[in-house]
Design an enzyme around this catalytic site. Structure first.
Site, PDB file in Angstrom:
ATOM      1  N   HIS A   1      -1.257   4.271  -6.189  1.00 53.88           N
ATOM      2  CA  HIS A   1       0.014   3.639  -5.831  1.00 53.88           C
ATOM      3  C   HIS A   1       0.982   4.666  -5.238  1.00 53.88           C
ATOM      4  CE1 HIS A   1       3.553   0.953  -6.341  1.00 53.88           C
ATOM      5  NE2 HIS A   1       4.158   2.106  -6.579  1.00 53.88           N
ATOM      6  N   GLU A   2       1.135   5.800  -5.905  1.00 56.46           N
ATOM      7  CA  GLU A   2       2.097   6.801  -5.438  1.00 56.46           C
ATOM      8  C   GLU A   2       1.671   7.410  -4.107  1.00 56.46           C
ATOM      9  OE1 GLU A   2       5.040   7.111  -6.603  1.00 56.46           O
ATOM     10  OE2 GLU A   2       4.571   5.684  -8.181  1.00 56.46           O
TER      11      GLU A   2
ATOM     12  N   HIS B   1       2.555   5.235  -1.186  1.00 53.51           N
ATOM     13  CA  HIS B   1       3.934   5.365  -0.687  1.00 53.51           C
ATOM     14  C   HIS B   1       4.003   6.442   0.392  1.00 53.51           C
ATOM     15  CE1 HIS B   1       6.332   2.708  -3.206  1.00 53.51           C
ATOM     16  NE2 HIS B   1       5.935   3.263  -4.338  1.00 53.51           N
TER      17      HIS B   1
ATOM     18  N   GLU C   1       7.379  -1.414  -2.653  1.00 56.53           N
ATOM     19  CA  GLU C   1       6.601  -1.379  -3.901  1.00 56.53           C
ATOM     20  C   GLU C   1       5.349  -2.242  -3.785  1.00 56.53           C
ATOM     21  OE1 GLU C   1       6.509   0.307  -6.554  1.00 56.53           O
ATOM     22  OE2 GLU C   1       8.136   1.515  -5.792  1.00 56.53           O
TER      23      GLU C   1
HETATM   24 ZN   LIG Z   1       6.129   2.696  -6.285  1.00 61.25          ZN
END
Ligand SMILES: [Zn+2]
Length: 257
Positions: free
Chosen positions: A127-128, A131, A190
């Site tokens: 997830h990170e 980004h 997100e």
């Molecule tokens: Zn995030």
């Protein structure tokens, strides 16, 4: 030469068109007025700043786990210009993790009880890293440049109005903040990071269905002391989990057989 009037707007329009980028995997186009080089430099300096204030973990086994998961996801992310670094920060009270532009990753030891195992850690790191891959920090900075400086590219803004440009950069990256280096992303960003993160972890050979269990554990981790950092910037509500469930079949298609 100072260009004013309609020509100036034409030039801004051209600059904006040239700065329109496409997010990998989702195909969404977004405005990025920050070059890859500038982004990497900002990521590098913010990372050094954050690490200088942190205690690097001496838990060799846990640090090796963070590097292993990060390394596998980095291969899946396929970003030849990134200079990957994965550090575990010894901070059991901080439930957090982030990835700065250029592949600079920090995991706080406080998140490890929630990630639970290697697959759970891959959910967070996927997830990170998503980004950074989707250049969300630069997208946010570009929105600031557009709103406050009329859409000029960061490089031009830094030479013509350095103080204003630096303020925009600080607002976008929140460098030096004690709760973490990054300010919250938008809900749309997100959601996009969830989507891309599932694909990256699957490409790296991790089971993306583990994301559902991870977000349920994260939701349950909000204890008496108020929600942890990660939960404040990453609401683990039913809507988020339902969207992840919808995206699982696509991600599972990437899982190496
Ligand atoms: Zn995030």
């Amino acid at each position: 030469m100072k260009i004013t009037g309609p020509r100036r707007f034409l030039l801004i329009g051209l600059a904006a068109a040239a700065a329109c980028q496409t997010v990998p995997y989702t195909g969404r186009s977004h405005l990025v007025l920050v070059s890859a080089g500038e982004e990497t430099e900002l990521g590098e300096s913010s990372y050094r700043d954050a690490l200088s204030k942190a205690k690097i973990s001496t838990d060799a086994e846990a640090a090796a786990l963070v590097r292993r998961v990060g390394g596998r996801i980095a291969v899946a992310a396929d970003m030849p210009d990134f200079k990957w670094e994965f550090n575990l920060i010894d901070d059991p009270k901080t439930v957090n993790a982030w990835c700065l532009p250029g592949g600079k990753v920090a995991v706080y030891s406080g998140i490890l009880p929630v990630t639970k195992d290697e697959n759970g850690l891959a959910v967070v790191m996927g997830h990170e890293i998503a980004h950074a891959l989707a250049r969300h920090g630069s997208e946010r900075m570009s929105q600031g440049l557009l709103a406050q400086l009329g859409g000029v590219a960061l490089g031009a803004a830094l030479s013509s109005r350095p103080e204003a440009a630096q303020r925009v950069a600080a607002q976008a990256y929140g460098a030096g903040a004690t709760v973490g280096v990054l300010l919250p992303f938008s809900r749309a960003q997100e959601s996009e990071a969830d989507h891309i993160g599932l694909i990256l972890m699957a490409k790296a050979g991790y089971d993306p269905t583990g994301a559902v269990a991870f977000w349920r554990r994260m939701a349950a981790s909000a204890g008496g002391g108020g929600p942890p950092e990660f939960l404040r910037t990453h609401p683990a509500d039913d809507k988020r989990i339902a969207k992840i469930e919808e995206e699982l079949p696509e991600a599972l298609g990437y899982l190496k057989k």
